[in-house]
Design a protein around this motif. Structure first.
Motif, PDB file in Angstrom:
ATOM      1  N   VAL A  29     -72.632   8.571  74.222  1.00 52.76           N
ATOM      2  CA  VAL A  29     -72.196   7.204  73.911  1.00 52.76           C
ATOM      3  C   VAL A  29     -72.116   7.014  72.396  1.00 52.76           C
ATOM      4  O   VAL A  29     -72.928   7.553  71.641  1.00 52.76           O
ATOM      5  CB  VAL A  29     -73.166   6.188  74.537  1.00 52.76           C
ATOM      6  CG1 VAL A  29     -72.770   4.769  74.170  1.00 52.76           C
ATOM      7  CG2 VAL A  29     -73.190   6.355  76.056  1.00 52.76           C
ATOM      8  N   ARG A  30     -71.155   6.215  71.963  1.00 51.09           N
ATOM      9  CA  ARG A  30     -70.984   5.939  70.540  1.00 51.09           C
ATOM     10  C   ARG A  30     -72.149   5.102  70.007  1.00 51.09           C
ATOM     11  O   ARG A  30     -72.806   4.393  70.758  1.00 51.09           O
ATOM     12  CB  ARG A  30     -69.664   5.197  70.308  1.00 51.09           C
ATOM     13  CG  ARG A  30     -68.435   5.968  70.743  1.00 51.09           C
ATOM     14  CD  ARG A  30     -67.199   5.084  70.722  1.00 51.09           C
ATOM     15  NE  ARG A  30     -67.368   3.914  71.590  1.00 51.09           N
ATOM     16  CZ  ARG A  30     -66.392   3.018  71.814  1.00 51.09           C
ATOM     17  NH1 ARG A  30     -65.223   3.176  71.227  1.00 51.09           N
ATOM     18  NH2 ARG A  30     -66.601   1.987  72.608  1.00 51.09           N
ATOM     19  N   ASP A  31     -72.355   5.192  68.696  1.00 55.85           N
ATOM     20  CA  ASP A  31     -73.480   4.491  68.078  1.00 55.85           C
ATOM     21  C   ASP A  31     -73.330   2.979  68.186  1.00 55.85           C
ATOM     22  O   ASP A  31     -74.331   2.257  68.230  1.00 55.85           O
ATOM     23  CB  ASP A  31     -73.604   4.889  66.601  1.00 55.85           C
ATOM     24  CG  ASP A  31     -74.057   6.334  66.442  1.00 55.85           C
ATOM     25  OD1 ASP A  31     -74.633   6.872  67.399  1.00 55.85           O
ATOM     26  OD2 ASP A  31     -73.804   6.917  65.368  1.00 55.85           O
ATOM     27  N   ARG A  32     -72.097   2.497  68.213  1.00 57.32           N
ATOM     28  CA  ARG A  32     -71.910   1.040  68.222  1.00 57.32           C
ATOM     29  C   ARG A  32     -72.131   0.441  69.607  1.00 57.32           C
ATOM     30  O   ARG A  32     -72.170  -0.778  69.759  1.00 57.32           O
ATOM     31  CB  ARG A  32     -70.502   0.689  67.740  1.00 57.32           C
ATOM     32  CG  ARG A  32     -69.382   1.122  68.667  1.00 57.32           C
ATOM     33  CD  ARG A  32     -68.048   0.634  68.140  1.00 57.32           C
ATOM     34  NE  ARG A  32     -66.958   0.880  69.073  1.00 57.32           N
ATOM     35  CZ  ARG A  32     -65.733   0.406  68.921  1.00 57.32           C
ATOM     36  NH1 ARG A  32     -65.447  -0.343  67.863  1.00 57.32           N
ATOM     37  NH2 ARG A  32     -64.789   0.660  69.800  1.00 57.32           N
ATOM     38  N   ASP A  33     -72.228   1.282  70.645  1.00 54.35           N
ATOM     39  CA  ASP A  33     -72.483   0.803  71.995  1.00 54.35           C
ATOM     40  C   ASP A  33     -73.984   0.810  72.268  1.00 54.35           C
ATOM     41  O   ASP A  33     -74.739   1.596  71.679  1.00 54.35           O
ATOM     42  CB  ASP A  33     -71.754   1.665  73.017  1.00 54.35           C
ATOM     43  CG  ASP A  33     -70.238   1.648  72.803  1.00 54.35           C
ATOM     44  OD1 ASP A  33     -69.736   0.613  72.317  1.00 54.35           O
ATOM     45  OD2 ASP A  33     -69.578   2.665  73.097  1.00 54.35           O
ATOM     46  N   LEU A  34     -74.406  -0.039  73.181  1.00 51.87           N
ATOM     47  CA  LEU A  34     -75.835  -0.212  73.471  1.00 51.87           C
ATOM     48  C   LEU A  34     -76.187   0.450  74.795  1.00 51.87           C
ATOM     49  O   LEU A  34     -75.597   0.138  75.834  1.00 51.87           O
ATOM     50  CB  LEU A  34     -76.186  -1.702  73.537  1.00 51.87           C
ATOM     51  CG  LEU A  34     -77.632  -2.033  73.903  1.00 51.87           C
ATOM     52  CD1 LEU A  34     -78.557  -1.646  72.765  1.00 51.87           C
ATOM     53  CD2 LEU A  34     -77.781  -3.511  74.248  1.00 51.87           C
ATOM     54  N   ILE A  35     -77.172   1.365  74.759  1.00 57.48           N
ATOM     55  CA  ILE A  35     -77.686   2.014  75.964  1.00 57.48           C
ATOM     56  C   ILE A  35     -79.004   1.357  76.322  1.00 57.48           C
ATOM     57  O   ILE A  35     -79.857   1.131  75.462  1.00 57.48           O
ATOM     58  CB  ILE A  35     -77.901   3.523  75.740  1.00 57.48           C
ATOM     59  CG1 ILE A  35     -76.673   4.158  75.092  1.00 57.48           C
ATOM     60  CG2 ILE A  35     -78.243   4.216  77.043  1.00 57.48           C
ATOM     61  CD1 ILE A  35     -76.918   5.564  74.591  1.00 57.48           C
ATOM     62  N   SER A  36     -79.193   1.066  77.597  1.00 57.34           N
ATOM     63  CA  SER A  36     -80.408   0.387  78.030  1.00 57.34           C
ATOM     64  C   SER A  36     -80.893   1.001  79.323  1.00 57.34           C
ATOM     65  O   SER A  36     -80.102   1.421  80.169  1.00 57.34           O
ATOM     66  CB  SER A  36     -80.133  -1.107  78.234  1.00 57.34           C
ATOM     67  OG  SER A  36     -81.226  -1.744  78.841  1.00 57.34           O
TER      68      SER A  36
END
Length: 895
Positions: A517-524
């Motif tokens: 996933v790209r850095d600007r997207d949020l993983i939760s």
């Protein structure tokens, strides 16, 4: 009586000055007119001023007007005396005594009485120093009189040549005593009164000299000084605030004017005598004795001055020592700034090895040490005062001597008015600062822990919910999508290899997601084996990202040693993903439900798939429509029912509370979860009648139990829509009145996210309910994003920790630390803490050891219908609270 009017001081003084000028010209140009015209003019001026004073006194209260009326009486006597002189044509400086002197001489005692009353009205105390000043002045004036008497001796009677000057000298001494005896607010009036007596002495001396040496110039001096007496007397009256004026300063404080006047008179007289003796004038015995007395009094006054100085010095040194001890050893740092923002003084409190020395700071602009990004905070701090609070305290960073930064909070900002050397109304500031670096670090760590998953280090559900709200607010300008991910084949890893292997697999998945996933997207991580990704892109790009994630996770082949096998087992693990686009018109819960529906469709299609919500047959839409249609009749037809779950007191070892849980038994669809129909009720405007029914049924069920002596509190969940409707308090009062349940027995449970994001009006409604006696509970604490500062201000009595915390407490030290912090927070704020979701003996034992006093969960009691409540209350097994945790049973299933 009309209200108080302002004394026309400018008009009166100007009129008297003009009269003095005209009369002086007349006395110099037409001296033959002086015997009749001079006294007549003085009588008319005195009478006019007396009339004005008398009329003005009627507009004042009794105490304030008494002094004005006394002066009006004196003016009447003076006018009478001058009128008699005009009639008898003796002029302003008569050579012999006459009937006019009876009235004029009577003014002396009246003036003394006015001075005494002026001092007593302020409850002043005449100090020895003031008496010495008056004695010095009176003795000096007596020396002058002794020099004057030979010059006029034999030229007339004693009253004119000696009596009047002596009386004026006594009045000057009385004026000096009055100046030292009155309180600070009335000191200006006493000063003008002293000037009045000085002008009177000038008139009396001029008249005394004129007895032996008549002259038009002496007539001018007498008449001008007389009119000056009237003018300064009215100025004294106008400057007097009245006896009601009070001052924090003691009335006995000696003004510098008294010392200056007495010393100047003393040295002037001594110099005059020395000059006369140098010219060959032989001193008389009386003069020598008087000079000796004068020197003795001056010496005594000097000793008193020295004693005062020593006493004040000791007091200043003691006060300064107290001040230094208080300021330098305080936790707060004190900095004094001048009008230009430069540092003039700084305390040594909070000194560290990297702190500046006071000499390095003094004289330098304070803003020079403030971080550039925090200059606006400094400006806000300097805009605050002790009486105005415009929001949270300003926090800014100050540069230390070693180049680092120290974070400080403004505790208090005051104007520097009143400090030594300060002349203007506001010419600087006093800043009281407190080091908040440690506290801020703790707050940031607690915030990080509250928003971070303990196992993977990813943002948790609370962080995702906050990010979804922010994305929804921006969705009209930018595209966002939500990916919901669930692992396929994860359960066998837990069941066969154990939870440690499952935890290790989750950490690996988190690492794969970070790499993909790209850095600007949020993983939760949402919990268990569920993950979510908030993508800043459109639906096509989000779907492509989902395909890459599925392909990457499909390549994983996790291995682990099974419990009884030496060889490692290989597990087949993949992922299914559902994708939903964020619509600004939809609630965040709607977006989550859409992504979850797409995820279910992906699993139903064979797993390891990506499905879009737009391509998913939304069976839930039809169900939702039917539920929305049937909900109004469900309330009317009695399809709703209440269950009650017990809350246990650990110390009391009994049931102390019941939480009312509403359920909907649909005739065709069966049991409908509350999470489903409560949202429908809120959306369709049915939540208020639904909760009114809950309040009525719950209180009616508990009322008989309370009447039988059970010590219980009833917990009922409250929706934000009910709060917004503005009728919550009346609805609760109506239900309590109908059932007879005391307000203190009702606990209103409001979710953390609702209360923390509530408007100020909500706090007012909750405060009203709390005043009524109801208990306010913050539900699901830890699931939202609490502000600790806001929490301290909210009308909250109980915190209910979210079950996600409790589910992991005995499997993770960090979760245990968070729970311990919440329990300590509740103890510090005086708030009871309830742990909900207690399901294993291990969780119970840990919570008991952490000091959590109230527990709720399936281990202690499942929700039961009303008819089973009595059995639950009477048959609670207290042995559950003492059970030791079994290691196998207490292992928490966190996945």
């Amino acid at each position: 009586m009309s209200g108080p009017t302002t004394w026309p001081r400018a008009g009166v003084v100007s009129g008297l000055a003009a009269g003095a000028a005209v009369l002086a010209v007349l006395e110099l140009v037409r001296p033959e007119w002086t015997p009749r015209v001079g006294p007549a003019v003085l009588a008319a001026a005195t009478l006019a001023v007396g009339a004005l004073v008398r009329r003005h006194s009627r507009t004042l209260d009794v105490d304030a007007g008494a002094t004005w009326r006394g002066f009006a009486g004196i003016a009447g006597l003076l006018a009478l005396g001058q009128f008699v002189r005009a009639v008898t044509e003796v002029g302003v400086n008569p050579h012999t005594t006459g009937p006019s002197d009876l009235a004029l001489a009577a003014t002396g005692p009246v003036a003394v009485l006015l001075c005494v009353r002026l001092v007593r009205s302020t409850r002043g105390r005449i100090r020895v120093q003031v008496v010495l000043d008056a004695a010095v002045a009176l003795t000096a004036l007596s020396v002058l009189l002794q020099m004057l008497v030979p010059a006029v001796a034999g030229a007339g009677d004693v009253l004119l040549t000696v009596g009047y000057p002596t009386v004026s000298a006594v009045l000057c001494a009385v004026g000096l005593v009055t100046l030292g005896g009155v309180s600070a607010p009335r000191r200006a009036a006493a000063g003008w009164l002293l000037v009045t007596f000085a002008a009177l002495a000038t008139a009396m001396v001029a008249g005394s000299v004129a007895v032996a040496h008549p002259s038009p110039l002496l007539d001018v001096a007498t008449s001008t000084a007389y009119l000056a007496v009237l003018a300064t007397a009215t100025l004294a009256l106008a400057a007097d605030p009245g006896p009601q004026a009070r001052s924090e300063a003691p009335a006995a404080t000696v003004p510098l004017t008294g010392v200056v006047v007495s010393y100047c008179l003393s040295f002037a007289v001594l110099l005059l005598l020395l000059f006369a003796w140098a010219l060959g004038r032989r001193p008389s015995t009386a003069e020598v004795l008087t000079v000796a007395v004068l020197l003795s009094l001056t010496f005594a006054r000097t000793l008193a001055w020295a004693a005062d100085g020593a006493r004040l010095t000791r007091r200043v040194l003691r006060t300064e020592a107290f001040f230094r001890t208080l300021v330098h050893r305080a936790a707060d740092i004190t900095i004094v700034l001048d009008a230009h923002g430069a540092i003039t003084w700084v305390s040594s409190a909070g000194q560290t090895s990297s702190s500046w020395a006071a000499r390095d700071l003094e004289g330098r602009p304070f803003a020079e040490f403030v971080h550039g990004e925090d200059r606006h905070e400094l400006a806000r701090a300097l805009g605050r005062t002790a009486d105005l609070d415009d929001g949270p305290a300003a926090v800014f960073r100050l540069r230390t001597k070693d180049g680092g930064w120290r974070r400080l909070e403004t505790v208090r900002t005051t104007a520097a008015t009143g400090l030594p050397g300060r002349d203007s109304d506001r010419d600087g500031f006093v800043l009281h600062l407190r080091d908040v670096a440690d506290r801020r670090s703790t707050e940031l760590e607690l915030e990080r822990m509250a928003y971070t998953d303990y196992l993977t280090g990813l943002p948790n559900r609370a962080r995702l919910m906050a990010a979804l709200e922010a994305a929804r607010a921006r969705a009209a300008r930018e595209e966002f999508c939500l990916l919901m991910l669930d692992l396929d084949g994860f359960k066998p890893v837990n069941d066969i290899a154990g939870h440690d292997a499952g935890d290790d697999l989750l950490v690996q998945v988190a690492g794969r997601l970070r790499a993909t996933v790209r850095d600007r997207d949020l993983i939760s991580r949402l919990g268990g084996d569920e993950f979510a990704v908030l993508v800043r892109a459109g639906i096509e790009e989000a779907a492509a990202l989902g395909e890459r994630i599925v392909a990457d996770l499909r390549e994983m082949r996790p291995t682990a040693a099974a419990g009884g096998h030496a060889d490692e087992l290989v597990f087949d693990v993949s992922a299914s993903i559902g994708v939903a686009q964020i619509d600004p018109a939809d609630e965040v819960t709607t977006t989550l439900r859409q992504a979850d529906l797409a995820l279910r469709a992906a699993k139903a299609a064979g797993k390891s798939r990506v499905r879009l919500h737009a391509d998913t047959p939304d069976e839930a839409a039809g169900r939702r429509a039917r539920l929305a249609r049937d909900l109004p009749t469900a309330i009317e037809e009695g399809q709703l029912r209440l269950l009650f779950q017990p809350v246990i007191g650990v110390a009391e070892r009994t049931v102390l509370g019941l939480e009312a849980l509403v359920r909907w038994q649909h005739p065709q669809l069966g049991l409908v979860p509350p999470d489903e129909f409560i949202a429908l009720a809120e959306a369709d405007g049915l939540i208020v009648p639904l909760e009114r029914w809950v309040f009525g049924e719950a209180t009616a069920t508990v009322a008989p139990l309370l009447a039988e002596g059970f010590d219980l509190k009833l917990g009922v969940n409250v929706s934000v829509r009910h709060l917004q409707a503005g009728c919550l308090a009346p609805d609760i009062a109506r239900a309590l009145a109908a059932s007879g349940v005391p307000p203190q027995r009702l606990m209103l449970e409001i979710t953390e996210s609702v209360l923390m994001g509530a408007e100020d009006g909500f706090e007012g409604d909750l405060s009203t309910l709390r005043t009524l006696g109801c208990v306010i509970s913050l539900d699901d604490f830890g699931k939202g994003h609490s502000s600790l500062a806001r929490l301290a201000r909210l009308p909250v009595d109980v915190l209910k920790m979210d079950r996600d915390f409790i589910g992991h407490i005995d499997g993770d030290p960090r979760t245990e630390a968070i729970v311990r912090s919440v329990v300590e927070l509740g103890r510090t704020l005086g708030i009871d803490v309830v742990a909900e979701g207690v399901e294993t003996p291990g969780q119970l034992a840990l919570l008991r050891d952490l000091g959590c006093r109230f527990l709720q969960g399936y281990l202690l009691g499942r929700p039961v219908p009303p008819e089973q409540l009595r059995a639950v209350l009477d048959g609670f097994d207290t042995g559950l609270l003492d059970a030791s945790p079994d290691l196998t049973e207490s292992r928490v299933a966190v996945h």
